[in-house]
Write a protein that holds these residues in place. Structure first.
Motif, mmCIF file in Angstrom:
data_model
loop_
_atom_site.group_PDB
_atom_site.id
_atom_site.type_symbol
_atom_site.label_atom_id
_atom_site.label_comp_id
_atom_site.label_asym_id
_atom_site.label_seq_id
_atom_site.Cartn_x
_atom_site.Cartn_y
_atom_site.Cartn_z
ATOM 1 N N ARG A 208 -1.588 -7.772 9.067
ATOM 2 C CA ARG A 208 -0.353 -7.092 9.580
ATOM 3 C C ARG A 208 -0.521 -6.355 10.805
ATOM 4 O O ARG A 208 -0.530 -5.014 10.798
ATOM 5 N N GLY A 209 -1.006 -7.106 12.038
ATOM 6 C CA GLY A 209 -0.957 -6.694 13.212
ATOM 7 C C GLY A 209 -2.308 -5.694 13.571
ATOM 8 O O GLY A 209 -2.194 -4.976 14.626
ATOM 9 N N GLY A 210 -3.135 -5.682 12.804
ATOM 10 C CA GLY A 210 -4.599 -5.431 13.004
ATOM 11 C C GLY A 210 -5.488 -6.160 13.723
ATOM 12 O O GLY A 210 -5.051 -7.254 14.317
ATOM 13 N N ARG B 279 -13.511 -5.221 22.554
ATOM 14 C CA ARG B 279 -14.147 -4.743 21.269
ATOM 15 C C ARG B 279 -15.019 -5.727 20.878
ATOM 16 O O ARG B 279 -16.165 -4.839 19.982
ATOM 17 N N PRO C 20 -0.330 -1.798 20.663
ATOM 18 C CA PRO C 20 -0.350 -1.244 19.387
ATOM 19 C C PRO C 20 0.850 -0.281 19.418
ATOM 20 O O PRO C 20 1.079 0.354 20.268
ATOM 21 N N VAL C 21 1.601 -0.161 18.290
ATOM 22 C CA VAL C 21 2.732 0.988 18.109
ATOM 23 C C VAL C 21 2.182 2.292 18.434
ATOM 24 O O VAL C 21 2.810 2.832 19.022
ATOM 25 N N LEU D 175 4.003 4.768 21.088
ATOM 26 C CA LEU D 175 4.309 6.065 20.371
ATOM 27 C C LEU D 175 3.866 7.224 21.127
ATOM 28 O O LEU D 175 4.711 8.123 21.572
ATOM 29 N N VAL E 176 -6.578 1.976 19.645
ATOM 30 C CA VAL E 176 -6.952 1.822 18.394
ATOM 31 C C VAL E 176 -5.699 0.924 17.600
ATOM 32 O O VAL E 176 -4.507 0.897 18.133
ATOM 33 N N ARG E 177 -5.925 -0.088 16.737
ATOM 34 C CA ARG E 177 -5.052 -0.841 16.234
ATOM 35 C C ARG E 177 -4.937 -1.221 14.871
ATOM 36 O O ARG E 177 -5.378 -2.035 14.147
ATOM 37 N N PRO E 178 -4.482 0.040 14.263
ATOM 38 C CA PRO E 178 -4.274 0.048 12.868
ATOM 39 C C PRO E 178 -3.024 -1.294 12.463
ATOM 40 O O PRO E 178 -2.272 -1.367 12.956
ATOM 41 N N PRO E 179 -3.318 -1.857 11.057
ATOM 42 C CA PRO E 179 -2.177 -2.692 10.528
ATOM 43 C C PRO E 179 -0.994 -2.029 10.487
ATOM 44 O O PRO E 179 -1.074 -0.652 10.260
ATOM 45 N N VAL E 180 0.001 -2.581 10.673
ATOM 46 C CA VAL E 180 1.302 -2.175 10.739
ATOM 47 C C VAL E 180 2.484 -2.734 9.783
ATOM 48 O O VAL E 180 1.965 -4.039 9.988
ATOM 49 N N CYS F 188 2.082 -3.839 0.979
ATOM 50 C CA CYS F 188 2.534 -3.682 2.430
ATOM 51 C C CYS F 188 2.968 -2.353 2.444
ATOM 52 O O CYS F 188 2.704 -1.786 3.640
ATOM 53 N N THR G 211 2.267 0.577 1.643
ATOM 54 C CA THR G 211 1.319 1.413 2.011
ATOM 55 C C THR G 211 1.129 2.060 3.530
ATOM 56 O O THR G 211 0.909 3.068 3.748
ATOM 57 N N LEU G 212 1.460 0.872 3.909
ATOM 58 C CA LEU G 212 1.591 1.047 5.620
ATOM 59 C C LEU G 212 2.779 1.920 6.085
ATOM 60 O O LEU G 212 2.848 2.198 7.277
ATOM 61 N N PRO H 187 5.521 6.324 13.229
ATOM 62 C CA PRO H 187 6.193 7.565 12.969
ATOM 63 C C PRO H 187 6.960 7.841 11.539
ATOM 64 O O PRO H 187 7.469 8.822 11.688
ATOM 65 N N ALA I 3 3.866 -9.653 -1.246
ATOM 66 C CA ALA I 3 3.659 -9.840 0.208
ATOM 67 C C ALA I 3 2.282 -9.603 0.607
ATOM 68 O O ALA I 3 1.557 -10.391 1.378
ATOM 69 N N MET I 4 1.634 -8.226 0.200
ATOM 70 C CA MET I 4 0.373 -8.042 0.916
ATOM 71 C C MET I 4 -0.820 -9.048 0.433
ATOM 72 O O MET I 4 -1.770 -9.148 1.312
ATOM 73 N N GLY J 213 9.113 2.782 14.988
ATOM 74 C CA GLY J 213 7.664 2.367 15.186
ATOM 75 C C GLY J 213 7.815 0.573 14.864
ATOM 76 O O GLY J 213 6.706 0.150 14.329
ATOM 77 N N CYS J 214 8.816 -0.161 15.004
ATOM 78 C CA CYS J 214 8.639 -1.503 15.124
ATOM 79 C C CYS J 214 7.946 -1.922 16.154
ATOM 80 O O CYS J 214 8.144 -1.866 17.454
ATOM 81 N N PRO J 215 6.853 -2.743 15.832
ATOM 82 C CA PRO J 215 5.897 -3.521 16.755
ATOM 83 C C PRO J 215 6.705 -4.143 18.046
ATOM 84 O O PRO J 215 6.146 -4.482 19.018
ATOM 85 N N ILE K 31 9.471 -3.268 19.607
ATOM 86 C CA ILE K 31 10.021 -2.460 20.370
ATOM 87 C C ILE K 31 8.678 -1.776 21.260
ATOM 88 O O ILE K 31 8.054 -1.051 20.846
#
Ligand code: TPP
Ligand code: SF4
Ligand code: SF4
Ligand code: SF4
Lengths: 191, 595
Positions: free
Chosen positions: A44-46, A81, A101-102, A106, B353-357, B388, B390-391, B396, B463-464, B560-562, B564
């Protein structure tokens, strides 16, 4: 001969199909293949990474650091990376476009990949930057990015798969209605 | 035989099919999910395959089938075994007739799990045999061995791959044909199938006698072996994927004695004793817990052997997280005095940093936003859960204050409410989680009259874990269309104060529904319904009208939609990502976003 390839990008960019095509092309030649995929939360986007190793006597499905013949990066920061996987004179194929990344949007950060590409230019002798957007535009689909990058890797001669072998893998492994656009992407990159 | 390119999970599935499996049940969970899906894909119609409602149900279905002489396979991730542990512990005493293999996939890292628990402990705890494969090739063979052992000893058998085996692919040699297994059917026998204190005592005695015998037999099992330099004074022991890393790290330089353990329980003591003979020092390269290391330490004590055992317990090997070829190389370089891994990459610029979203267009984003708006300015706690959604904890949205284990959202909220009666306690639960383990928690709240607001995030899929069907979706793994189990009807039948269903993508309706529910007494539910983008077609995309946009960035700051993004300081919708959910258009104060 062992060939190590690392594909990296952002979840959803199509790295898995690309790694499968390399694997199939190598298997067609009767080679042993081991790969490892990122499946789960990161999709999911990671950050996602696929390891592909072809040749005899490979034990680990993940390639050791400093051993990649080729890194195929779908995104500039992801190339950086994973750069520690590259062997000394290894090849890096990188897509020019940054995926923001979002968290970056932000914080109002201006991350746009340029700094990453500059760094890559300074440390990688054998670097090919691909304008994925332009190629996708020409082929009429955002889905050909992975094939464009693969074609560039094949062209470098370090992937262990030739451009012709890649084309044949596309014809055998991808549904026919997508052949033309994918072969066109290969043509644009290698022609 | 033919060679196929298989993922570890596919190899496990094909191995089970080739072992003549009749019944396969499971509950999705990374990294185990593809096993059951692969059986379903390779089903000629003779195998019964189901996604069960949770792991306990799956294990019991598998047990019933095995009582009836069928070969059954049950699949889950490691934490699923916690849920299934009640039937597991008793089934270990009762035993089975047909072969029964329970796959519990561990996740060192952890990469996609709550814990780094080690299924090998569960094997010891439940006194069951466990198999631990190192590669897809081995997994294909070993699962067939597991069925053999299970039937031979009339006991369920655990099978424990880890993520890198499950999600690694390799060229695997597989059989072209196989023998089908014909179940005898259920034969009544109270002494055998009804668990009683008296029979349990007798069964316990039998198990204690059986396990050492089985350990001896496993000492000559083909995947437990000694290799390397047999006259060396230093030894290295490993298992699972770490064995592959060890081989890779040593390369051709096998200057030590090596032992691979593929059945950590019952421990192959005879083989281990043979290995320890003549050694001064041993290092155990293990992932998760030091299971083999403790066994060897115990053996040295029992047999008065003067061999130093190193590993996690004395800090030789990292206590937690995944091993890698590099980490193993580092351990071995210290132990064997061989060359260490070098790492000379020049310093890189700071990486984003690129956490899952949540995906662009995810209905959960809209649901969290609606609840956040409705509860604005109020003292509130948002109890989340696993999926999913949990994200929703990320900025925001910042709408997940707790997350523990599946189903705990509803009940944690009740505990908090009992201590903080002036706080609005919300709990968020996904549809698959609701069926798996949410319902009992809701009954608990209604029975004990605890004031909570339940938000059901119904996206019509699990989904997850990769979009599996569940009881609310109306399809089964056999491809049949069945009646959908209605969450709304269940909640109404339990007797909630109020139950309202809204379209998750309609912010106004969501906000109003939550506002009208949250201050009522008792248990209230708002079901926010809209499909996950992976199970529906994209709608027409949205665009920002640069004439109307005042660049206030509210759309970015609040959603926080990826899709936008900021481009040269201006807000823009990324065409390749927008799924057309329209939520941003409802948030924009200037009406600048439209189709
Ligand atoms: C006991 C247990 N079993 C399985 C899992 C794996 N798992 C993680 S999330 C999830 C279900 C998510 O589905 P749902 O509740 O519908 O939420 P969604 O992902 O669709 O938002 C599962 C099965 C787990 N974490 N714990
Ligand atoms: S409509 Fe708006 S919120 Fe929805 S996916 Fe597109 S950009 Fe994101
Ligand atoms: S996969 Fe579906 S539920 Fe999960 S984040 Fe994406 S849209 Fe949301
Ligand atoms: S919320 Fe509307 S006006 Fe504000 S930046 Fe976004 S599109 Fe522009």
């Amino acid at each position: 001969m062992t060939k190590n390839c690392l594909l990296c990008g952002v979840g959803g960019q199509g790295t898995v199909l690309a790694s499968k095509l390399i694997a199939f092309a190598a298997m067609e030649k009767g080679e042993q293949v081991r790969t490892s995929e990122t499946i789960g939360m990161s999709q999911r986007g990671g950050c996602v990474v696929s390891h592909v190793r072809t040749g005899d006597n490979i034990q680990s499905p993940m390639l050791p650091k400093g051993s990649a013949d080729v890194i195929i990066a779908f995104e500039p920061a992801e190339a950086v990376r994973n750069i520690s996987y590259l062997k000394n004179d290894g090849v890096v194929i990188v897509n020019k476009k940054a995926v923001k990344p979002v968290t970056a949007s932000l914080s109002g950060s201006d991350y746009d990949g340029r700094e990453m590409l500059d760094y890559l230019k300074s440390v990688v002798k054998n670097l090919t930057v691909i304008d994925g957007d332009e190629i996708c535009e020409k082929c009429g689909s955002p889905k050909v990015l992975n094939i464009a990058l693969l074609a560039a890797a094949a062209k470098s001669g370090e992937l262990g798969i030739t451009v012709e072998e890649l084309k044949s893998a596309i014809k055998k492994r991808i549904p026919q209605k997508f052949h033309d656009m994918n072969l066109k992407a290969v043509e644009i990159v290698t022609g | 035989m033919s060679v196929k390119f298989l993922m570890g999970n596919e190899a496990i599935a094909l191995g089970a099919v080739h072992a003549g499996v009749n019944v396969v049940s499971g509950y999705p969970g990374t990294p185990s999910t593809e096993i059951l899906e692969t059986v379903a894909k390779n089903n000629d119609g003779s195998i019964y395959v189901e996604w069960s409602v949770n792991e306990k149900a799956a294990l019991e279905v598998g047990a019933g089938a095995a009582y009836s002489g069928a070969r059954s396979l049950v699949t889950m991730k490691q934490v699923g075994l916690n849920v299934a542990s009640d039937p597991l512990m008793s089934l270990a005493y009762v035993g089975v007739k047909g072969g029964m293999v329970i796959v519990s996939a561990d996740d060192p890292g952890p990469i996609s799990s709550q814990t780094e628990q080690d299924t090998r402990h569960f094997a010891r705890f439940s006194k069951l045999p466990v198999f631990d494969p190192s590669s897809p090739e081995e997994a294909y063979q070993m699962i067939q061995d597991a069925f053999e052992y299970s039937e031979k000893y009339s006991t369920p058998v655990l099978f424990r791959p880890t993520t890198r085996v499950c999600h690694g692919c390799a060229s695997v040699e597989v059989a072209d044909s196989y023998e089908k297994h014909i179940p005898e059917g259920f034969v009544k026998d109270t002494m055998r199938w009804v668990i009683f204190p008296r029979t349990s005592y007798l069964n316990h005695c039998k198990i204690e006698k059986r396990n050492p015998e089985m350990g001896d037999e496993l000492s000559s099992y083909r995947f437990n072996f000694i290799s390397g330099d047999k006259s060396a004074s230093k030894g290295v022991v490993s298992h699972g994927i770490s064995w592959a890393y060890t081989m890779e790290a040593l390369g051709g330089n096998q200057c030590c004695k090596l032992m691979k353990i593929s059945t950590p329980h019952p421990f192959p003591e005879k083989l281990a004793l043979e290995f320890l003979q003549g050694l001064d020092e041993v290092v155990c390269i293990e992932e998760l817990d030091p299971v083999i290391e403790r066994e060897l330490t115990y053996l040295c004590g029992k047999h008065n052997l003067n061999v130093k055992i190193h590993g996690k317990l004395d800090g030789y090997v990292q206590p937690a997280g995944e091993n890698t070829v590099e980490s193993v190389k580092n351990v071995l370089s210290g132990f064997l005095g061989i060359e260490a891994a070098e790492n000379g990459a020049p310093k890189a610029p700071e990486l984003p940093v690129r956490p899952p979203v949540l995906c662009a267009g995810c209905p959960h984003r809209a649901s969290f936003y609606a609840v956040k708006q409705a509860a604005k300015g109020r003292k509130a706690v948002f109890c989340g859960d696993i999926g999913c959604y949990t994200l929703g904890n990320a900025q925001p949205l910042d709408m997940v204050d707790t997350c523990l284990c599946m189903g705990a959202d509803v009940t944690i909220a009740q505990g908090i409410r009992r201590v903080e009666p002036d706080t609005l306690c919300f709990s968020f639960i996904g549809d698959s989680t609701f069926f798996a383990s949410g319902i009992t928690g809701v009954v608990n709240a209604v029975y004990n009259q605890t004031d909570i607001t339940l938000i059901v995030l119904d996206n019509s899929t699990t989904a997850m874990t990769g979009h599996q069907p569940h009881p609310g979706t109306g399809v089964t793994m056999m491809g049949e269309v069945c009646q959908k189990v209605s969450i709304e009807k269940i909640l109404k039948a339990i007797g909630l104060t109020s139950v309202e269903t809204v379209d998750a993508l309609d912010l106004k309706a969501g906000i109003n529904a939550v506002k009208s529910a949250m201050d009522k007494k008792g248990v209230k539910a708002v079901i926010m319904k809209s499909p996950c983008i992976a199970v529906t077609k994209p709608a027409e995309q949205f665009k920002i009208d640069s004439e109307k946009c005042v660049n206030c960035k509210k759309c970015i700051r609040e959603l926080g939609c990826p899709a936008i993004v900021l481009e040269d300081g201006k807000v823009k919708i990324e065409k390749s990502l927008c799924y057309g959910c329209g939520v941003c258009a409802q948030v924009c104060p200037c009406g600048a976003i439209s189709r």
